[in-house]
Design a protein around this motif. Structure first.
Motif, PDB file in Angstrom:
ATOM      1  N   LEU A   1       0.825  -1.200   0.000  1.00 16.08           N
ATOM      2  CA  LEU A   1       0.000   0.000   0.000  1.00 16.08           C
ATOM      3  C   LEU A   1       0.866   1.259   0.000  1.00 16.08           C
ATOM      4  O   LEU A   1       2.067   1.224   0.263  1.00 16.08           O
ATOM      5  CB  LEU A   1      -0.931   0.012   1.214  1.00 16.08           C
ATOM      6  CG  LEU A   1      -1.924  -1.143   1.355  1.00 16.08           C
ATOM      7  CD1 LEU A   1      -2.920  -0.837   2.471  1.00 16.08           C
ATOM      8  CD2 LEU A   1      -2.651  -1.449   0.058  1.00 16.08           C
ATOM      9  N   ASP A   2       0.216   2.386  -0.256  1.00 10.56           N
ATOM     10  CA  ASP A   2       0.893   3.679  -0.329  1.00 10.56           C
ATOM     11  C   ASP A   2       1.601   4.012   0.983  1.00 10.56           C
ATOM     12  O   ASP A   2       1.116   3.686   2.075  1.00 10.56           O
ATOM     13  CB  ASP A   2      -0.133   4.767  -0.646  1.00 10.56           C
ATOM     14  CG  ASP A   2       0.495   6.132  -0.808  1.00 10.56           C
ATOM     15  OD1 ASP A   2       1.192   6.335  -1.810  1.00 10.56           O
ATOM     16  OD2 ASP A   2       0.313   6.978   0.089  1.00 10.56           O
ATOM     17  N   HIS A   3       2.737   4.705   0.878  1.00 10.01           N
ATOM     18  CA  HIS A   3       3.547   5.010   2.055  1.00 10.01           C
ATOM     19  C   HIS A   3       3.400   6.452   2.529  1.00 10.01           C
ATOM     20  O   HIS A   3       3.991   6.818   3.543  1.00 10.01           O
ATOM     21  CB  HIS A   3       5.023   4.717   1.781  1.00 10.01           C
ATOM     22  CG  HIS A   3       5.655   5.618   0.758  1.00 10.01           C
ATOM     23  ND1 HIS A   3       5.227   5.670  -0.543  1.00 10.01           N
ATOM     24  CD2 HIS A   3       6.683   6.495   0.850  1.00 10.01           C
ATOM     25  CE1 HIS A   3       5.971   6.535  -1.213  1.00 10.01           C
ATOM     26  NE2 HIS A   3       6.854   7.058  -0.390  1.00 10.01           N
TER      27      HIS A   3
ATOM     28  N   ARG B   1      -4.389   5.252   1.415  1.00 10.05           N
ATOM     29  CA  ARG B   1      -4.427   3.889   1.962  1.00 10.05           C
ATOM     30  C   ARG B   1      -5.857   3.463   2.259  1.00 10.05           C
ATOM     31  O   ARG B   1      -6.224   2.306   2.030  1.00 10.05           O
ATOM     32  CB  ARG B   1      -3.568   3.804   3.227  1.00 10.05           C
ATOM     33  CG  ARG B   1      -2.079   3.812   2.949  1.00 10.05           C
ATOM     34  CD  ARG B   1      -1.280   3.425   4.162  1.00 10.05           C
ATOM     35  NE  ARG B   1      -1.333   4.389   5.245  1.00 10.05           N
ATOM     36  CZ  ARG B   1      -0.530   5.442   5.361  1.00 10.05           C
ATOM     37  NH1 ARG B   1       0.379   5.694   4.431  1.00 10.05           N
ATOM     38  NH2 ARG B   1      -0.633   6.261   6.391  1.00 10.05           N
TER      39      ARG B   1
ATOM     40  N   GLN C   1      -7.394   2.335  -0.905  1.00  7.45           N
ATOM     41  CA  GLN C   1      -6.830   1.051  -1.311  1.00  7.45           C
ATOM     42  C   GLN C   1      -7.360  -0.080  -0.445  1.00  7.45           C
ATOM     43  O   GLN C   1      -7.629  -1.182  -0.941  1.00  7.45           O
ATOM     44  CB  GLN C   1      -5.305   1.138  -1.234  1.00  7.45           C
ATOM     45  CG  GLN C   1      -4.720   2.085  -2.269  1.00  7.45           C
ATOM     46  CD  GLN C   1      -3.259   2.399  -2.057  1.00  7.45           C
ATOM     47  OE1 GLN C   1      -2.688   2.100  -1.008  1.00  7.45           O
ATOM     48  NE2 GLN C   1      -2.632   3.018  -3.054  1.00  7.45           N
TER      49      GLN C   1
ATOM     50  N   ASN D   1       2.030  -0.318   5.243  1.00  7.82           N
ATOM     51  CA  ASN D   1       2.406   1.062   5.570  1.00  7.82           C
ATOM     52  C   ASN D   1       1.416   1.733   6.517  1.00  7.82           C
ATOM     53  O   ASN D   1       1.112   2.924   6.382  1.00  7.82           O
ATOM     54  CB  ASN D   1       2.570   1.878   4.282  1.00  7.82           C
ATOM     55  CG  ASN D   1       3.935   1.675   3.661  1.00  7.82           C
ATOM     56  OD1 ASN D   1       4.959   1.785   4.324  1.00  7.82           O
ATOM     57  ND2 ASN D   1       3.959   1.366   2.367  1.00  7.82           N
TER      58      ASN D   1
ATOM     59  N   GLU E   1      -6.550   3.602   9.491  1.00  9.12           N
ATOM     60  CA  GLU E   1      -6.465   2.638   8.401  1.00  9.12           C
ATOM     61  C   GLU E   1      -6.492   1.205   8.926  1.00  9.12           C
ATOM     62  O   GLU E   1      -7.110   0.327   8.326  1.00  9.12           O
ATOM     63  CB  GLU E   1      -5.190   2.842   7.580  1.00  9.12           C
ATOM     64  CG  GLU E   1      -4.980   4.262   7.095  1.00  9.12           C
ATOM     65  CD  GLU E   1      -3.960   4.972   7.966  1.00  9.12           C
ATOM     66  OE1 GLU E   1      -4.351   5.518   9.027  1.00  9.12           O
ATOM     67  OE2 GLU E   1      -2.776   4.970   7.597  1.00  9.12           O
TER      68      GLU E   1
END
Length: 286
Positions: A141-143, A149, A152, A194, A201
């Motif tokens: 996933l995006d950092h 996130r 996603q 992440n 999240e």
């Protein structure tokens, strides 16, 4: 059956040295391996082909690779044909058991203007294990952005929950004289998410705990293997900051379907591994 997830950071370790052999050594004994940040033709590791290198080090394993980032670097004319050299960055799965079907699934993203923003994905492999078919995912996933996130995670949750009804890479295969590939209820999703424990999240992914009942497994949410087995302590970490700065975070997770909980035997993070800034996360199913 032993599964392991490892964000290998292009093969570059905490000492900033590229060494694929020590990464392979950290994965020895695994039946199923889910990897992130696997590259081909990346300058930071001398343009190595990590896919070929890992396949050579695990010759008894089946493999699949998906590169959501695939960019033209340069090209040449060789023996009368054009040969393109491409930078690829993505996820890989290696399995001691046959891989029946594969999908690379893109996750939503939004553009940034001053930070590296990679296309993220989940690589799905349906594996014919001795205990029956199993869906395995390698996820990254995006950092940077919690909002990204969350988007996603919403797509990933739907994928995990609805695939048994929707099917995997192909359905209706009888039309081509093939049997349908199984789309089992059981899944394990491994990777670098992440996100930190109990962040917004995290709660979106695993569900919010009730003050009285705690976090009860539900079909719509996966289960955090480390937390379920009470193997996650306050100081648990799966990533370490560069340069010995002492920053440590828990960013990697093993998600298991509620249907697999009776078989969930163990989970641990191997913080002795030095091949990346992340550490291998192991899960054992009985």
């Amino acid at each position: 059956m032993k599964l392991v997830s490892y964000n290998i950071q292009y093969g570059i370790g905490l000492d900033q040295k590229y060494d694929l052999d020590r990464i392979a050594a950290s994965l020895a004994g695994a039946d199923i391996i889910a990897l992130q940040e696997v590259t081909r033709n990346f300058a930071r590791n001398g343009y190595a082909d990590l896919v070929a290198g890992l396949e050579a080090r695990f010759p008894e394993h089946f493999s699949c690779f998906h590169a959501p980032v695939d960019l033209l670097l340069n090209m040449e004319r060789r023996e009368g044909r054009v040969v393109a050299h491409r930078l690829q960055f993505g996820n890989m799965i290696l399995s001691r058991h046959p891989i029946l079907s594969v999908r690379g699934l893109l996750l939503p993203r939004s553009r940034t203007y001053d930070r590296l923003n990679l296309q993220r994905s989940a690589l799905e492999a349906v594996i014919a294990t001795p205990e029956g078919p199993l869906r395995v995912y390698s996820v990254h996933l995006d950092h940077i952005s919690p909002e990204e996130r969350l988007g996603q995670i919403a797509v990933l949750q739907r994928l995990l929950a609805d695939t048994p009804q929707e099917g995997v890479a192909v359905t209706g295969a009888d039309e081509f004289g093939m049997g349908d590939t199984p789309a089992p209820e059981d899944y394990v999703a491994l990777g670098d998410f992440n996100l930190q424990p109990e962040s917004p999240e995290y709660q979106a992914l695993f569900g919010r705990p009730d003050p009285f009942y705690g976090r009860v497994p539900r079909r719509t949410h996966p289960v955090d293997a480390l937390a379920h087995l009470k193997k996650r302590a306050a100081g648990s970490y799966s990533w370490e900051g560069p340069g010995g700065a002492g920053e440590r975070l828990l960013l990697d997770y093993a998600l298991v379907s509620p249907s697999l909980l009776p078989r969930l035997a163990d989970a641990r993070i191997d913080t002795a591994a030095r091949g990346s800034d992340n550490f291998p996360l192991w899960v054992e199913l009985s």
